[in-house]
Design a protein around this motif. Sequence first.
Motif, PDB file in Angstrom:
ATOM      1  N   LEU A   1       0.829  -1.208   0.000  1.00  0.00           N
ATOM      2  CA  LEU A   1       0.000   0.000   0.000  1.00  0.00           C
ATOM      3  C   LEU A   1       0.865   1.260   0.000  1.00  0.00           C
ATOM      4  O   LEU A   1       0.537   2.240  -0.669  1.00  0.00           O
ATOM      5  CB  LEU A   1      -0.934  -0.006   1.208  1.00  0.00           C
ATOM      6  N   HIS A   2       1.964   1.247   0.747  1.00  0.00           N
ATOM      7  CA  HIS A   2       2.848   2.419   0.783  1.00  0.00           C
ATOM      8  C   HIS A   2       3.493   2.673  -0.572  1.00  0.00           C
ATOM      9  O   HIS A   2       3.610   3.825  -1.010  1.00  0.00           O
ATOM     10  CB  HIS A   2       3.932   2.226   1.848  1.00  0.00           C
ATOM     11  N   VAL A   3       3.908   1.599  -1.245  1.00  0.00           N
ATOM     12  CA  VAL A   3       4.506   1.752  -2.577  1.00  0.00           C
ATOM     13  C   VAL A   3       3.441   2.218  -3.571  1.00  0.00           C
ATOM     14  O   VAL A   3       3.670   3.140  -4.373  1.00  0.00           O
ATOM     15  CB  VAL A   3       5.162   0.434  -3.036  1.00  0.00           C
ATOM     16  N   ALA A   4       2.258   1.603  -3.516  1.00  0.00           N
ATOM     17  CA  ALA A   4       1.173   1.980  -4.425  1.00  0.00           C
ATOM     18  C   ALA A   4       0.736   3.421  -4.206  1.00  0.00           C
ATOM     19  O   ALA A   4       0.348   4.114  -5.152  1.00  0.00           O
ATOM     20  CB  ALA A   4      -0.012   1.039  -4.248  1.00  0.00           C
ATOM     21  N   GLY A   5       0.798   3.883  -2.947  1.00  0.00           N
ATOM     22  CA  GLY A   5       0.362   5.231  -2.610  1.00  0.00           C
ATOM     23  C   GLY A   5       1.457   6.277  -2.698  1.00  0.00           C
ATOM     24  O   GLY A   5       1.261   7.416  -2.255  1.00  0.00           O
ATOM     25  N   LEU A   6       2.601   5.897  -3.268  1.00  0.00           N
ATOM     26  CA  LEU A   6       3.729   6.819  -3.465  1.00  0.00           C
ATOM     27  C   LEU A   6       4.292   7.345  -2.153  1.00  0.00           C
ATOM     28  O   LEU A   6       4.919   8.404  -2.108  1.00  0.00           O
ATOM     29  CB  LEU A   6       3.339   7.995  -4.370  1.00  0.00           C
ATOM     30  N   LEU A   7       4.083   6.596  -1.076  1.00  0.00           N
ATOM     31  CA  LEU A   7       4.690   6.949   0.205  1.00  0.00           C
ATOM     32  C   LEU A   7       6.114   6.402   0.306  1.00  0.00           C
ATOM     33  O   LEU A   7       6.912   6.887   1.103  1.00  0.00           O
ATOM     34  CB  LEU A   7       3.842   6.406   1.364  1.00  0.00           C
ATOM     35  N   GLU A   8       6.398   5.364  -0.477  1.00  0.00           N
ATOM     36  CA  GLU A   8       7.743   4.795  -0.549  1.00  0.00           C
ATOM     37  C   GLU A   8       8.123   4.614  -2.014  1.00  0.00           C
ATOM     38  O   GLU A   8       7.278   4.256  -2.836  1.00  0.00           O
ATOM     39  CB  GLU A   8       7.810   3.420   0.127  1.00  0.00           C
TER      40      GLU A   8
END
Length: 226
Positions: A52-59
């Motif tokens: 989710l973090h990668v998909a949400g551009l948080l990582e």
Amino acid sequence: MGDAVLQIEAVQQHYEQGDNVLSILKDANFTLNPGETVALVAPSGAGKSTLLHVAGLLEQPSAGEVYIGGRATTGLDDDTRTAMRRSDIGFVYQFHHLLPEFTALENVMMPQMIAGLSYKAASERAQQLLDYLRVGHRVDHRPPELSGGEQQRVAIARSVANAPLVLLADEPTGNLDPTTAGYVFEALDALVRQSGLAALIATHNHDIASLMDRRVTLEDGKVVEG
């Protein structure tokens, strides 16, 4: 990238721990289409939050590409990624993260005003969303004065206030009793259907997962149909 609102292509995510490398995602691939709800169901520690973090551009992924609305994102600078998170991606978490000193209406208005909407326009859209989610009668109440289900419905309204392409939710009903959880998911699902939004929802609730269009899980760092 076709009509997909979210596409994860050969994504890897590694973390260095001293001399060791911890691999969480390994050539993960996933596509999310408009108007689709997908349940992400996997054991704790499998990498749901990382995905989710990668998909949400948080990582930033260690390798691979993430497309939002057909646009490649891994080469973008931090300011552009932040702007995309504000406009194209909505987030809902297990805890509502509403600002306690503001009313329900003000919490939903805030992201719109940050995006440049006028007070009047933000107020009208916030009221419409809260009415749709059946908490319009609670607009003047602050988060501590709301029930858990009401708090989460306000949080959902806030997450979609800027009409994002994709909604990412991490255990959005995890703190709620089964009846309230079902009611909150019904409201979220109706919003997705009505707006054409797409949602990827991590959940341990198999009853809720069964109501979504499809279900995926994580196995050895890869996304597989579950």
